[in-house]
Design a protein around this motif. Sequence first.
Motif, PDB file in Angstrom:
ATOM      1  N   CYS A  56       0.401  -1.145   0.031  1.00  0.00           N
ATOM      2  CA  CYS A  56      -0.270  -0.241   0.001  1.00  0.00           C
ATOM      3  C   CYS A  56       1.067   1.223  -0.098  1.00  0.00           C
ATOM      4  O   CYS A  56       1.906   1.141   1.189  1.00  0.00           O
ATOM      5  CB  CYS A  56      -0.915   0.388   1.326  1.00  0.00           C
ATOM      6  SG  CYS A  56      -1.863   1.358   1.755  1.00  0.00           S
ATOM      7  N   GLN A  68      -0.008   4.019   1.079  1.00  0.00           N
ATOM      8  CA  GLN A  68      -0.393   4.873   2.587  1.00  0.00           C
ATOM      9  C   GLN A  68       0.313   4.863   3.580  1.00  0.00           C
ATOM     10  O   GLN A  68       0.468   5.396   4.417  1.00  0.00           O
ATOM     11  CB  GLN A  68      -1.929   4.853   2.381  1.00  0.00           C
ATOM     12  CG  GLN A  68      -2.617   5.573   1.374  1.00  0.00           C
ATOM     13  CD  GLN A  68      -2.409   6.929   0.558  1.00  0.00           C
ATOM     14  OE1 GLN A  68      -2.587   7.728   1.870  1.00  0.00           O
ATOM     15  NE2 GLN A  68      -2.559   7.526  -0.005  1.00  0.00           N
ATOM     16  N   CYS A  69       0.512   3.492   3.735  1.00  0.00           N
ATOM     17  CA  CYS A  69       0.243   2.743   4.899  1.00  0.00           C
ATOM     18  C   CYS A  69       1.951   1.331   5.013  1.00  0.00           C
ATOM     19  O   CYS A  69       1.514   0.935   6.100  1.00  0.00           O
ATOM     20  CB  CYS A  69      -1.083   2.076   5.951  1.00  0.00           C
ATOM     21  SG  CYS A  69      -1.125   0.460   5.163  1.00  0.00           S
ATOM     22  N   GLY A 115       1.250  -0.952   4.008  1.00  0.00           N
ATOM     23  CA  GLY A 115       0.408  -2.870   4.454  1.00  0.00           C
ATOM     24  C   GLY A 115       0.151  -3.444   3.133  1.00  0.00           C
ATOM     25  O   GLY A 115       0.281  -2.646   2.195  1.00  0.00           O
ATOM     26  N   CYS A 128      -5.963  -2.751   0.699  1.00  0.00           N
ATOM     27  CA  CYS A 128      -5.055  -2.449   1.336  1.00  0.00           C
ATOM     28  C   CYS A 128      -5.546  -3.534   2.815  1.00  0.00           C
ATOM     29  O   CYS A 128      -6.716  -2.918   2.847  1.00  0.00           O
ATOM     30  CB  CYS A 128      -4.462  -1.190   2.128  1.00  0.00           C
ATOM     31  SG  CYS A 128      -3.153  -1.626   3.355  1.00  0.00           S
ATOM     32  N   CYS A 188      -5.446   0.275   6.310  1.00  0.00           N
ATOM     33  CA  CYS A 188      -6.134   1.043   5.407  1.00  0.00           C
ATOM     34  C   CYS A 188      -7.176   1.147   4.733  1.00  0.00           C
ATOM     35  O   CYS A 188      -7.815   1.881   4.967  1.00  0.00           O
ATOM     36  CB  CYS A 188      -5.244   1.713   5.689  1.00  0.00           C
ATOM     37  SG  CYS A 188      -4.510   2.542   3.831  1.00  0.00           S
ATOM     38  N   GLU A 218      -7.314   1.489   1.508  1.00  0.00           N
ATOM     39  CA  GLU A 218      -6.782   1.673   0.313  1.00  0.00           C
ATOM     40  C   GLU A 218      -7.461   0.616  -0.782  1.00  0.00           C
ATOM     41  O   GLU A 218      -6.564  -0.180  -0.629  1.00  0.00           O
ATOM     42  CB  GLU A 218      -5.595   2.260   0.582  1.00  0.00           C
ATOM     43  CG  GLU A 218      -5.125   3.473  -1.128  1.00  0.00           C
ATOM     44  CD  GLU A 218      -5.238   4.605  -0.979  1.00  0.00           C
ATOM     45  OE1 GLU A 218      -5.666   4.905  -0.190  1.00  0.00           O
ATOM     46  OE2 GLU A 218      -5.908   5.115  -1.544  1.00  0.00           O
TER      47      GLU A 218
HETATM   48 ZN   LIG Z   1      -2.561   1.054   3.541  1.00  0.00          ZN
END
Ligand SMILES: [Zn+2]
Length: 81
Positions: free
Chosen positions: A14, A16-17, A19, A47, A50, A52
Amino acid sequence: MVGRLYSEAQEMKCIQCQGSMERNTAPFHIDRNGYHLVFDRIAAWVCNQCGEVYFEEAEVDSIQSIIQTVDAQVEKLAVVA
Ligand SMILES: [Zn+2]
């Protein structure tokens, strides 16, 4: 082949995070000029941390082709005779 697919899946992180992304389905909606389109389930990478969502090119292509078709028809519907 299985090994290659496995390693590709492992690389799916991911943005964003960081993950891990899993193959799943996700809802998708788009607001256009004159109409709103809602899909309940589209194959996607989701994800598991989060939530996503990433759509692959094949799904994006399909969505875009649906939008083009609906755009053309909606234009006709909005014409007042
Ligand atoms: Zn994520």
